[in-house]
Design an enzyme around this catalytic site. Structure first.
Site: not given
Length: 417
Positions: A304, A116, A121, A22-23, A396
Site C-alpha cells: 500500500d 480496487c 485476490r 481503515k484496514n 474509500r
C-alpha cells in the site's frame, strides 16, 4: 463526479492527527456480528468503505449508531445473512461478513467481492479454510453460499499469506467447536488489532502478530469496547513531506507499525524522529535520494506504500527500482505519472524510476485507492495545477485528506467535475 485540484505551494509544514486504520476498522466492524451484546468501537475513520460496512451491518439486522468517530454496534437481533452484490461490489472487504455470519448463525450468502482493480485476490483461501472447518459451500451465480451446524476446529495451512483470509478464518474459528490452528497467517498490525478486539469480547486467540495463530473456540462472545489502532498507510503519506522538502509531525501515530517505511525514508535522506505516538519527518535543506523498494508481507515493505514511493523515486536524485510482489496489476498509476513527465520504465513487476527534474501538471485519473494518493503527492511538486479525477477512490481510504494537507500548507481543493 468530484476532482482534486492540486497546485505546488512549497514544503509541507506543521502537525497532522492520524486517523484510525481503515484496514483494522473494517474487519473489527464485521467481527461485531459475532457478539451477542453491543460493542463500542472508537477511532473509526469516516470513509466511504466504512459507510458501506454500516449499510451491510444494518441490512443484516444490526443496530449501528455513530457519534463522531465512535460507533456502537448491536448485533443481538440479526435477521438476515445475505450480502447483496449491490453493496459488496464496491468493497472487497465485504467478504469478511462470511466467516462471522457462518460461525454464529450457521449460514451465510455473500456476493463475490469487488473493490480496487489491482489484480486477482482470490477468495479460494477463505472457502478452502471454511470447508476444512466443516462448512458446506457452493459458489453459484456470483454468490458464495455457506452452511454448517457448527464449525469444527481444524489445522489450516494457508497456501499464501492473505490478510483478509487470515481475518475471515480467525473470526470463524472464535465460535467453532475445538481448537483451530492457522499456519502461514498474515502478521499485519491490523490482524493483531482484530485479535485484541475479539479477545476483549471473550474469544481465546493467541499468536497474533506471528505466522501461527491458535484459536480455542468458545460458545458465545459478549460486548466490549475497543479503540482502533492508527492508520499506518495514512501515516506513510509522510512521503509527501519528503517529496516537498518539508517538516511535518504525525500525531496519534504508531511508529512501530511503520518501521520498514521509516527506514526507507531515512535511506532516502529524511531525518526521522519518533516517540511513543508521534513521528516527525524533516527534509529541510536535505538531498532526496532514490531508494530500491520491494513489497512483501508484513513486517516487510507494504504494498500500500508502493505508489507513494514511486513518486518519491521520480523526484529524487538517482535511479530507484520498485518491485511489486503482492499484486500483479498495481502499476496503473505509472501511465498517469508519465503524463506528468515522470521517467518510469516498466519491466514486468518492476518499475525503474529515473530522476525527473520537473513534473508538469496534467489531468490524471485515480485508478485505485493508494494510486490516487500518489497522484496528489505528484501534484504537490508539479508545475501548474494538476486535476485528479475519480477521487472516490481516495475517499474509500483517507479521511478528509484535503483538509489535512491544507493544514500543512498544501494548495488542494475538492471541486465538482
Amino acid at each position: 463526479m468530484q476532482q482534486f485540484l492540486v497546485t505546488a505551494n512549497g514544503p509541507l509544514q506543521g502537525e497532522v492527527i492520524i486517523s484510525g486504520a481503515k484496514n483494522a476498522a473494517l474487519p473489527i466492524l464485521f467481527a461485531s456480528l459475532l457478539a451477542e451484546q453491543p460493542t463500542i468501537i472508537s477511532n473509526v475513520p469516516k470513509l466511504k468503505d466504512i459507510e458501506t460496512t454500516f449499510k451491510l451491518l444494518q441490512l443484516f439486522g444490526a443496530e449501528v449508531e455513530c457519534t463522531g468517530n465512535t460507533v456502537r454496534v448491536d448485533a443481538s437481533n440479526i435477521s438476515n445473512q445475505f450480502a447483496p452484490y449491490e453493496l459488496v461490489k464496491t468493497m472487497r472487504a465485504s467478504i469478511l461478513a462470511l466467516g462471522p455470519l457462518l460461525s454464529r448463525f450457521g449460514q451465510a450468502e455473500v456476493s463475490l467481492p469487488g473493490g480496487c482493480a489491482i489484480g486477482a485476490r482470490p477468495v479460494n483461501l477463505h472457502i478452502d479454510g471454511l470447508r476444512k472447518m466443516g462448512a458446506e459451500i457452493t459458489v453459484e451465480n456470483g454468490y458464495i453460499k455457506a452452511s454448517a451446524k457448527r464449525l469444527k476446529g481444524a489445522h489450516l495451512v494457508m497456501d499464501m499469506v492473505s490478510v483478509t483470509g487470515t481475518e475471515n478464518l480467525m473470526m470463524a474459528a472464535t465460535l467453532a467447536e475445538g481448537k483451530t490452528v492457522i499456519e502461514n497467517a498474515a502478521r499485519e498490525p491490523e490482524i493483531v488489532d482484530l485479535a485484541v478486539y475479539l479477545n476483549t469480547l471473550g474469544a481465546k486467540i493467541s499468536g497474533a502478530g506471528t505466522d501461527t495463530l491458535v484459536i480455542e473456540g468458545v460458545t458465545a462472545l459478549h460486548g466490549g469496547e475497543h479503540r482502533v489502532l492508527p492508520d499506518r498507510i495514512e501515516t506513510g503519506t509522510l512521503v509527501a513531506a519528503a517529496v516537498t522538502g518539508g517538516d511535518i509531525t504525525c500525531k496519534a501515530a504508531a511508529p512501530t507499525d511503520l518501521e520498514a517505511v521509516l527506514e526507507k525514508l531515512r535511506e532516502a535522506g529524511a531525518e526521522i524522529s519518533t516517540g511513543e505516538d508521534w513521528i516527525r519527518l524533516n527534509m529541510t535543506g536535505r538531498q532526496l535520494t532514490s531508494v530500491d523498494v520491494k513489497t512483501v508481507p508484513h513486517p516487510g515493505f507494504p504494498t500500500d506504500m508502493q505508489a507513494q514511493f514511486t513518486v518519491l523515486n521520480v523526484v529524487a536524485e538517482g535511479v530507484g527500482v520498485v518491485t511489486e510482489t503482492i499484486f500483479e496489476n498495481r502499476f496503473m498509476h505509472v501511465p498517469e505519472l508519465q503524463r506528468m513527465g515522470a521517467k518510469i520504465r516498466l519491466e514486468g513487476n518492476t518499475a525503474v524510476c529515473q530522476y525527473s527534474p520537473s513534473l508538469n501538471a496534467a489531468q490524471v485519473m485515480a485508478t485505485d485507492l493508494r494510486a490516487s494518493a500518489s497522484l496528489v503527492i505528484a501534484g504537490l511538486v508539479a508545475k501548474g495545477t494538476t486535476v485528479v479525477d475519480r477521487i472516490y477512490h481516495i475517499d474509500r481510504g483517507y479521511e478528509h485528506i484535503e483538509h489535512k494537507l491544507q493544514a500543512l500548507g498544501a494548495h488542494i481543493q475538492r471541486v465538482d467535475g
